[in-house]
Design a protein around this motif. Sequence first.
Motif, PDB file in Angstrom:
ATOM      1  N   LYS A  48       6.086-100.726 -18.071  1.00 28.28           N
ATOM      2  CA  LYS A  48       7.241-100.646 -17.176  1.00 28.28           C
ATOM      3  C   LYS A  48       7.614 -99.188 -16.876  1.00 28.28           C
ATOM      4  O   LYS A  48       8.766 -98.749 -17.081  1.00 28.28           O
ATOM      5  CB  LYS A  48       8.448-101.399 -17.758  1.00 28.28           C
ATOM      6  N   ARG A  49       6.630 -98.389 -16.405  1.00 18.51           N
ATOM      7  CA  ARG A  49       6.869 -96.990 -16.053  1.00 18.51           C
ATOM      8  C   ARG A  49       5.879 -96.587 -14.972  1.00 18.51           C
ATOM      9  O   ARG A  49       4.961 -97.341 -14.615  1.00 18.51           O
ATOM     10  CB  ARG A  49       6.701 -96.068 -17.277  1.00 18.51           C
ATOM     11  N   LYS A  50       6.060 -95.387 -14.437  1.00 17.56           N
ATOM     12  CA  LYS A  50       5.179 -94.836 -13.417  1.00 17.56           C
ATOM     13  C   LYS A  50       3.811 -94.564 -14.040  1.00 17.56           C
ATOM     14  O   LYS A  50       3.713 -93.977 -15.121  1.00 17.56           O
ATOM     15  CB  LYS A  50       5.794 -93.552 -12.862  1.00 17.56           C
ATOM     16  N   ALA A  51       2.742 -94.985 -13.371  1.00 20.61           N
ATOM     17  CA  ALA A  51       1.391 -94.812 -13.899  1.00 20.61           C
ATOM     18  C   ALA A  51       0.856 -93.426 -13.557  1.00 20.61           C
ATOM     19  O   ALA A  51       1.111 -92.881 -12.477  1.00 20.61           O
ATOM     20  CB  ALA A  51       0.466 -95.887 -13.326  1.00 20.61           C
ATOM     21  N   THR A  52       0.101 -92.826 -14.505  1.00 19.58           N
ATOM     22  CA  THR A  52      -0.531 -91.527 -14.262  1.00 19.58           C
ATOM     23  C   THR A  52      -1.845 -91.742 -13.526  1.00 19.58           C
ATOM     24  O   THR A  52      -2.428 -92.836 -13.532  1.00 19.58           O
ATOM     25  CB  THR A  52      -0.787 -90.806 -15.588  1.00 19.58           C
TER      26      THR A  52
END
Length: 638
Positions: free
Chosen positions: A610-614
């Motif tokens: 549940k976060r921005k993907a690198t």
Amino acid sequence: MEYSSDEESDISESEIAEYYEKPYEQLRTGKYKVKGANGTLRCPFCAGKKKQDYKYKDLLQHATGVGKGSANRSAKQKANHVALAKYLENDLGSEAEQTQPVATPAPAPQNSEQNDLYSFPWTGVVVNIVKEPENGKDVGDKEYWLTYFVKYKPVDVMIFWDDHEQMAQAIVNFENDWTGFKNAMEFEKSFAAHHRSKKEWIARKSSPGADIYGWLARADDYHSEGTVGAYLREKGDLKTISDLVQEATKGRNSIVANLTSEIDKRNENLDDLQIQYNQKTLSLSRMLEEKDSLHHAFYEETRKMQRIAREHVKRVLDEQEMLNRDLENKKKELDSWSRKLNKREALTERERQKLDEEKKKNDVRNSSLQMASMEQRKADENVLRLVEEQKREKEEALKKVLELERQLDAKQKLEMEIEELKGKLQVLKHLGDQDDAAVQSKMKEMNEELEQKQEEMGDLESLNQTLVVKERQSNDELQEARKELIVGLGEMLGGRTNIGIKRMGEIELKPFQNTCKERFPSEEAQIKAMELCSLWQEKLKNSDWHPLRVVTDGDTAKEIINEDDELLRNLREEWGNEVCDAVISAFKEMNEYNPSGRYVVSELWNFKEKRKATLKEVIAYILKNLKTLKSQKRKRGA
């Protein structure tokens, strides 16, 4: 003509014998009618009586009984009924014969016949039936024999063939009453008259010829061998005429006894009914009295009810006036709701148009899928190349960042040394004499060292600027790469995978569907959920709506959701917490990723964490999927 009392004159008991002659003559001449038009018999001297439909026997019994006299009969009535009895016996004797029941036994036969044992039910035997096909008669068909003996009224005929002797015997069944016995006797006598009875059959049995013989079955036939005897023993019994007369008499006597008992019961019932009638009459009188009293009470109660009704009407009118005022207020509220609904309907219509446009776009997109599949192989190669380039650029950017960090450390160290030299120079200036050669020499060395450090500092500044520019370029390239991955890999990276594309600021539809399913039918719930979700998506685009408030935590100020916002509060009250939380979550995303434009943006997202993907995670996921796809293609090709 009816008997008139005006013609009567007083006579004594002793004059009855002389007086009955006159009414007897009047009966014979037809002045007094005894026999009606429909054949019924009546008493002309009892015209007032209810019963005027007698049988001959009953009317004779009535006339004889009255003629013999009773205490309540006048002498003239007795004389009239004596004349009626004589008239019935002498002039209407034929009526007695007509009224005899059909079931009455026929005149008694000869004494020898009374004691003969007959097969009962009455049965005739026919023998010496020979087949003659050339004559065209089907003597084996019972319909033929029923027609042949039709005048004796047979009930059924049974044929028994003897194939060995090429002849047959027949059993003729008659009715089991006295009429059937009469027909059976005539059947037997017809054969005897033509000398083809049982006696002649026994005498001519050796050479009977082609004629048939017949007789009424008796005991010797019943006990005989063969099919006829077996049939008679199976279907009937042996009885004499006397036995049958006795059975008929016994049955008739039983019927008479039953009828007598029934008449007695009916008379008792009539007495009971008379008592009940008297009781009902008395009860009816009482009911009429009660009816009068109830009518009076009803009149008084009606007046009371009218007074209450007038008071009730007045109260109702007052309440109606109050209700009219409430109705006007409700009408105003309904008008307000109607205007709101019209606005909402307009929004719904716009959303429907948008949905139609989306459907058209989807149709175009579906039509392009085939072309896209042809380009898939080229796209895979481009993706691999792009991934390799991004990987190489990322490594170069990392090297530049590390170099920049080292330069920055050196710059900071150099700045510290310069500051230290400046400090030492200032100290020397304050401590030493300007003419001291040692101090001056030391200061000159330090100035030279300071100038050298400053030159190095300038070189580092120049190098730092160059690295900053390259870092910005690398960062811009990385952002462009993310955008290209979002656009080019939209089909591969979806919301159902760990790494995918999330539309930041887009309201999730599922909470609306769950809530609408609880309130609407299944078909309407889906449409209602889409309408409501689209309505709130439009409200999120409104830049004038800011459901936020600022709170201070120490020296730090931050923005949080304002739970007292009117729109959010109304949404929570009307549709529940799940729907309201979905709208708040979408607003937070939009406020973080696109606060100025207020429109939905796409972002590479790690759904598992549940976060921005690198970029590293995205590239690793793509490489993994490409290897999987290639292995599947190899398996299909194999």
